[in-house]
Design a protein around this motif. Structure first.
Motif, short mmCIF file in Angstrom:
data_model
loop_
_atom_site.label_atom_id
_atom_site.label_comp_id
_atom_site.label_asym_id
_atom_site.label_seq_id
_atom_site.Cartn_x
_atom_site.Cartn_y
_atom_site.Cartn_z
N THR A 1 12.89 2.62 -5.28
CA THR A 1 11.72 2.90 -4.44
C THR A 1 11.56 1.82 -3.38
O THR A 1 11.25 2.13 -2.21
N TYR A 2 11.75 0.58 -3.76
CA TYR A 2 11.67 -0.53 -2.81
C TYR A 2 12.69 -0.35 -1.69
O TYR A 2 12.35 -0.46 -0.50
N ASN A 3 13.94 -0.11 -2.04
CA ASN A 3 15.00 0.04 -1.05
C ASN A 3 14.74 1.20 -0.10
O ASN A 3 15.12 1.16 1.08
N ALA A 4 14.09 2.23 -0.61
CA ALA A 4 13.80 3.38 0.23
C ALA A 4 12.62 3.18 1.15
O ALA A 4 12.44 3.93 2.13
N ASN A 5 11.82 2.13 0.91
CA ASN A 5 10.58 1.96 1.66
C ASN A 5 10.41 0.59 2.31
O ASN A 5 9.39 0.34 2.94
N GLU B 1 0.81 -1.22 0.00
CA GLU B 1 0.00 0.00 0.00
C GLU B 1 0.84 1.27 0.00
O GLU B 1 0.29 2.37 -0.10
N GLY B 2 2.16 1.14 0.09
CA GLY B 2 3.04 2.29 0.15
C GLY B 2 3.55 2.73 -1.21
O GLY B 2 3.03 2.31 -2.25
N PRO B 3 4.59 3.57 -1.24
CA PRO B 3 5.11 4.11 -2.51
C PRO B 3 5.57 3.03 -3.48
O PRO B 3 5.38 3.17 -4.70
N PHE B 4 6.17 1.94 -2.96
CA PHE B 4 6.60 0.86 -3.86
C PHE B 4 5.38 0.21 -4.52
O PHE B 4 5.37 -0.02 -5.73
N GLY B 5 4.37 -0.10 -3.73
CA GLY B 5 3.16 -0.70 -4.29
C GLY B 5 2.48 0.22 -5.28
O GLY B 5 2.02 -0.23 -6.35
#
Length: 337
Positions: free
Chosen positions: A332-336, A128-132
Motif C-alpha cells: 500500500t505504501y509503495n502504491a501511494n 491521510e491517504g490509503p497507507f495511513g
C-alpha cells in the motif's frame, strides 16, 4: 392536624419539588469526556496541540465533547496508558509509534529509514491517504481505535567517533530502541546496534558503552546528549510519529458527526504542529551549535546513499516481524508514496 403531621407533609412536599427540579434540569454540557494521557512536557509540540484540539473539539461540538489532557506520564508510562486504553480505564493516549511495536507489530513500519517524505505536505498526504488508513486500521484487532497520527520530528546521528561519510559508521556502536528493524539499519552501515533503555543513554555515551545514538535534535538538546558527543550529522533519516489511540467503547459511543469532528480536527492542526516542531528543532540546533560538537548536514546525495543502504534490509526485517499484514502495508505504501 398535629405539628408532627404538618412537618412531615412539608418535608414530603419539599422532596417532591426537589425531584421535579432535578428532572427539569438540563443535561450537563459535557456529554462525552475523555482523558488523554501522554509522555511529553507542557511546552512540547504534542501537548500544545493536544490542548488546541481539545479547545476546537469542544467548540465544534457545542461543549458536548470535552478532552482533559494529562502530560508528563501523569497517568502512567506509555505501556500502562496503552493498556489502559485497551481495557477502558483510560479513554485515549497519544503514543510514539516507536513504543508500540510490541503491541502492534504493523506500526513498526515507521521504523524503516526514510519512509516518510521530507516535504511536510507530502508526508501528511501519506498519513491521510490509503497507507495511513491501513496503518490506523491495524489497531482495530488490538483492541484500540487508531483515530489519527501526528509527526513528532526526525532522527539524526551523533557519535564520539567521526561521522565524515557513510564509511565512517563501520565498527561504531550505536544505541537503538529494541527493534530488529533499527538493528538491521545499523548493520547495513557496518555498525553495531545495542538496545538500551533511554534512561541509560546519557551515561552510556559518557562512559563509552556505545559510541553514538539517533534522536531528533530537540531531544538531543533537551537530554544534553550533545555534551557527551563530539559529532552530529543532520541526516533526518528516521521519522518519529505519534499515534492517536482511543478506547473502542468510548469511541463507539459517540455520534458519527462527533467522530468526524475529532478526526478532522486532529488532522487540521498538523501544519501548525509541524511549524511548532520546526521552531523547536531550530532552537535546539542553535543551542547545540554553541557547544564544541562538530555539526554537519548530510547532502541530498548522501541521504540517498543512506536510504539505498539501510532501507532494503530494514524493510525485510519489518516484513519478517509483521508477516502478511506488514507485507500488505508495504505494498500500500509503495502504491501511494
Amino acid at each position: 392536624m398535629t405539628f408532627k403531621t404538618n412537618l412531615t407533609r412539608r418535608a414530603l412536599g419539599a422532596l417532591a419539588l426537589g425531584a421535579l427540579a432535578l428532572s427539569a434540569a438540563p443535561v450537563a454540557a459535557q456529554d462525552f469526556t475523555a482523558r488523554i494521557g501522554h509522555l511529553e512536557s507542557t511546552q512540547q509540540s504534542r501537548h500544545v496541540h493536544l490542548e488546541k484540539v481539545a479547545e476546537l473539539v469542544k467548540e465544534r461540538t457545542n461543549g458536548a465533547v470535552e478532552f482533559q489532557i494529562f502530560p508528563q506520564a501523569q497517568l502512567g508510562n506509555q505501556r500502562q496508558m496503552t493498556e489502559g486504553v485497551q481495557l477502558g480505564t483510560l479513554e485515549a493516549t497519544v503514543a510514539p509509534a516507536a513504543f508500540l511495536g510490541g503491541f502492534n507489530p504493523a506500526v513498526s513500519v515507521l521504523d524503516i529509514p526514510y519512509l516518510m517524505p521530507a516535504d511536510p505536505a507530502a508526508a501528511q498526504a501519506l498519513r491521510e491517504g490509503p497507507f495511513g488508513d491501513a496503518l490506523l486500521a491495524s489497531f482495530d484487532k488490538r483492541g484500540v481505535v487508531g483515530v489519527a497520527w501526528w509527526p513528532n520530528g526526525m532522527k539524526n546521528f551523533t557519535s564520539n567517533a567521526p561521522l565524515d561519510d557513510i564509511a565512517a559508521f563501520a565498527d561504531q556502536k550505536f544505541r537503538v530502541m529494541d527493534s530488529n528493524i533499527l538493528i538491521e539499519q545499523f548493520n547495513a552501515l557496518g555498525a553495531s546496534a545495542i538496545a538500551l533503555p533511554f534512561g541509560e543513554l546519557y551515561t552510556s555515551l559518557q562512559t563509552g558503552v556505545v559510541d553514538g545514538q539517533e534522536n531528533p535534535l530537540d531531544t538531543i538538546q533537551r537530554m544534553k546528549f550533545f555534551e557527551v558527543q563530539d559529532y552530529l550529522v543532520v541526516s533526518e533519516h528516521g521519522a518519529m510519529e505519534d499515534m492517536v489511540l482511543f478506547n473502542p467503547m468510548w469511541w463507539n459511543s459517540l455520534p458519527d458527526e462527533y467522530k468526524t469532528v475529532i478526526q478532522d480536527t486532529f488532522n487540521e492542526v498538523v501544519p501548525a504542529l509541524t511549524e511548532h516542531k520546526a521552531a523547536a528543532v531550530a532552537e535546539a540546533l542553535k543551542v547545540i551549535g554553541e557547544s564544541d560538537i562538530n555539526i554537519r548536514e548530510a547532502s541530498a546525495e548522501e541521504r540517498t546513499a543512506f536510504a539505498e543502504k539501510m532501507t532494503p534490509p530494514a524493510t525485510a526485517a519489518y516484513i519478517k516481524r509483521a508477516g502478511d499484514e506488514g507485507e500488505a502495508l508495504i505494498e500500500t505504501y509503495n502504491a501511494n508514496k
